[in-house]
Structure formats: structure tokens, C-alpha cells
Design a protein around this motif. Structure first.
Motif, mmCIF file in Angstrom:
data_model
loop_
_atom_site.group_PDB
_atom_site.id
_atom_site.type_symbol
_atom_site.label_atom_id
_atom_site.label_comp_id
_atom_site.label_asym_id
_atom_site.label_seq_id
_atom_site.Cartn_x
_atom_site.Cartn_y
_atom_site.Cartn_z
ATOM 1 N N MET A 1 0.842 -1.190 0.082
ATOM 2 C CA MET A 1 0.132 0.023 -0.100
ATOM 3 C C MET A 1 1.022 1.269 0.126
ATOM 4 O O MET A 1 1.927 1.375 0.498
ATOM 5 N N THR A 2 0.415 2.305 -0.566
ATOM 6 C CA THR A 2 1.205 3.626 -0.739
ATOM 7 C C THR A 2 0.411 4.457 0.239
ATOM 8 O O THR A 2 -0.899 4.666 0.179
ATOM 9 N N TYR A 3 1.311 5.263 0.983
ATOM 10 C CA TYR A 3 0.709 6.437 1.829
ATOM 11 C C TYR A 3 1.195 7.693 1.142
ATOM 12 O O TYR A 3 2.401 7.905 0.830
ATOM 13 N N TRP A 4 0.379 8.718 1.447
ATOM 14 C CA TRP A 4 0.707 10.002 0.676
ATOM 15 C C TRP A 4 0.610 11.141 1.776
ATOM 16 O O TRP A 4 -0.371 11.443 2.623
ATOM 17 N N VAL A 5 1.738 12.115 1.679
ATOM 18 C CA VAL A 5 1.859 13.171 2.402
ATOM 19 C C VAL A 5 1.375 14.338 1.519
ATOM 20 O O VAL A 5 1.860 14.352 0.257
ATOM 21 N N TYR A 6 0.513 15.343 1.686
ATOM 22 C CA TYR A 6 0.119 16.253 0.646
ATOM 23 C C TYR A 6 -0.202 17.634 1.257
ATOM 24 O O TYR A 6 -0.134 17.582 2.511
ATOM 25 N N ILE A 7 -0.077 18.674 0.379
ATOM 26 C CA ILE A 7 -0.020 20.025 0.869
ATOM 27 C C ILE A 7 -1.334 20.525 0.017
ATOM 28 O O ILE A 7 -1.260 20.337 -1.247
ATOM 29 N N LEU A 8 -2.171 21.142 0.609
ATOM 30 C CA LEU A 8 -3.265 21.762 -0.010
ATOM 31 C C LEU A 8 -3.116 23.532 0.446
ATOM 32 O O LEU A 8 -2.535 23.715 1.284
ATOM 33 N N ALA A 9 -3.672 24.231 -0.562
ATOM 34 C CA ALA A 9 -3.614 25.740 -0.424
ATOM 35 C C ALA A 9 -4.702 26.355 -0.705
ATOM 36 O O ALA A 9 -5.566 25.816 -1.457
ATOM 37 N N SER A 10 -5.018 27.482 -0.237
ATOM 38 C CA SER A 10 -6.250 28.108 -0.559
ATOM 39 C C SER A 10 -5.999 29.022 -1.615
ATOM 40 O O SER A 10 -6.953 29.324 -2.479
ATOM 41 N N LYS A 11 -4.692 29.384 -2.050
ATOM 42 C CA LYS A 11 -4.289 30.148 -3.210
ATOM 43 C C LYS A 11 -2.721 30.278 -3.185
ATOM 44 O O LYS A 11 -2.251 29.701 -2.016
ATOM 45 N N PRO A 12 -2.383 30.697 -4.243
ATOM 46 C CA PRO A 12 -0.875 30.806 -4.135
ATOM 47 C C PRO A 12 -0.471 31.593 -3.123
ATOM 48 O O PRO A 12 -0.698 32.760 -2.912
ATOM 49 N N GLY A 13 0.584 30.975 -2.150
ATOM 50 C CA GLY A 13 1.095 31.753 -1.105
ATOM 51 C C GLY A 13 -0.099 31.903 0.144
ATOM 52 O O GLY A 13 0.311 32.587 0.898
ATOM 53 N N LYS A 46 -8.551 24.279 -0.710
ATOM 54 C CA LYS A 46 -8.824 23.086 -1.547
ATOM 55 C C LYS A 46 -7.922 22.770 -2.958
ATOM 56 O O LYS A 46 -8.315 21.547 -3.574
ATOM 57 N N THR A 47 -6.672 23.386 -2.856
ATOM 58 C CA THR A 47 -6.110 23.209 -3.970
ATOM 59 C C THR A 47 -4.857 22.254 -3.698
ATOM 60 O O THR A 47 -4.049 22.761 -2.789
ATOM 61 N N LEU A 48 -4.876 21.073 -4.360
ATOM 62 C CA LEU A 48 -3.594 20.134 -4.046
ATOM 63 C C LEU A 48 -2.446 20.822 -4.826
ATOM 64 O O LEU A 48 -2.219 20.872 -6.109
ATOM 65 N N VAL A 49 -1.174 21.264 -3.921
ATOM 66 C CA VAL A 49 -0.261 22.018 -4.696
ATOM 67 C C VAL A 49 1.098 21.076 -4.431
ATOM 68 O O VAL A 49 2.132 21.415 -5.273
#
Length: 95
Positions: A1-13, A46-49
Motif C-alpha cells: 500500500m502507498t501512503y501519501w503526504v500532501y499539501i493543500l493551499a487556499s491560493k498561491p501563498g 482546496k487546491t492540491l499543490v
């Protein structure tokens, strides 16, 4: 199985959220659609960056904790290194 670390942003910066999951597409979808109550829904994050894969949950959780403890500048540098335009990566993973 793969596990993911992710970062979401509301907008650039904008506001950032760091999370970990074993199903990146499902989890990001939940954030995008407002199905995940809490921080991301309240602040419109909501934005996956950024995302990265790990082979074990232990490694993914430790990486998430490490990133959360970094300064905001380091987090932004991590995002910009792989996604300089802060493009929404959701469409790339949902194909």
C-alpha cells in the motif's frame, strides 16, 4: 500500500494544510467538495499543490510531522520546487 503526504493551499501563498492518507484521490476530493469538516472547509483550502508517496504509514506520518514543524518559508520552498506556478495537481492524479 502507498501512503501519501500532501499539501493543500487556499491560493498561491495562501493558507496551507498538510495531511496524510492512503487514498490521495479520495481524500483530496473530500477536501475539494467540503465533505471533510474542519480546517480545510472553514478556510477554503482546496487546491492540491504538493504530494509525495511513502511505502509505510510510519514513514508518512513522520514526514507529515516534520513538514508541519518547518517554517512557512520552508513549506513554500518545498511547494515551489516542484510546482512553481502553484498549479492544482488534482486533475493530474484523478486521470
Amino acid at each position: 500500500m502507498t501512503y501519501w503526504v500532501y499539501i493543500l493551499a487556499s491560493k498561491p501563498g495562501g493558507t496551507l494544510y498538510i495531511g496524510v492518507t492512503n487514498n490521495l484521490i479520495r481524500r483530496v476530493y473530500e477536501h475539494r467538495e467540503g465533505l471533510a469538516d474542519g480546517f480545510t472547509k472553514r478556510y477554503g483550502v482546496k487546491t492540491l499543490v504538493y504530494f509525495e508517496a511513502h511505502e509505510t504509514i510510519a514513514v508518512a506520518l513522520q514526514r507529515e510531522k516534520n513538514i508541519k514543524h518547518w517554517s512557512r518559508e520552508w513549506k513554500i520552498d518545498l511547494i515551489v520546487a516542484g510546482n512553481p506556478d502553484w498549479r492544482d495537481l488534482y486533475e493530474d492524479i484523478a486521470r
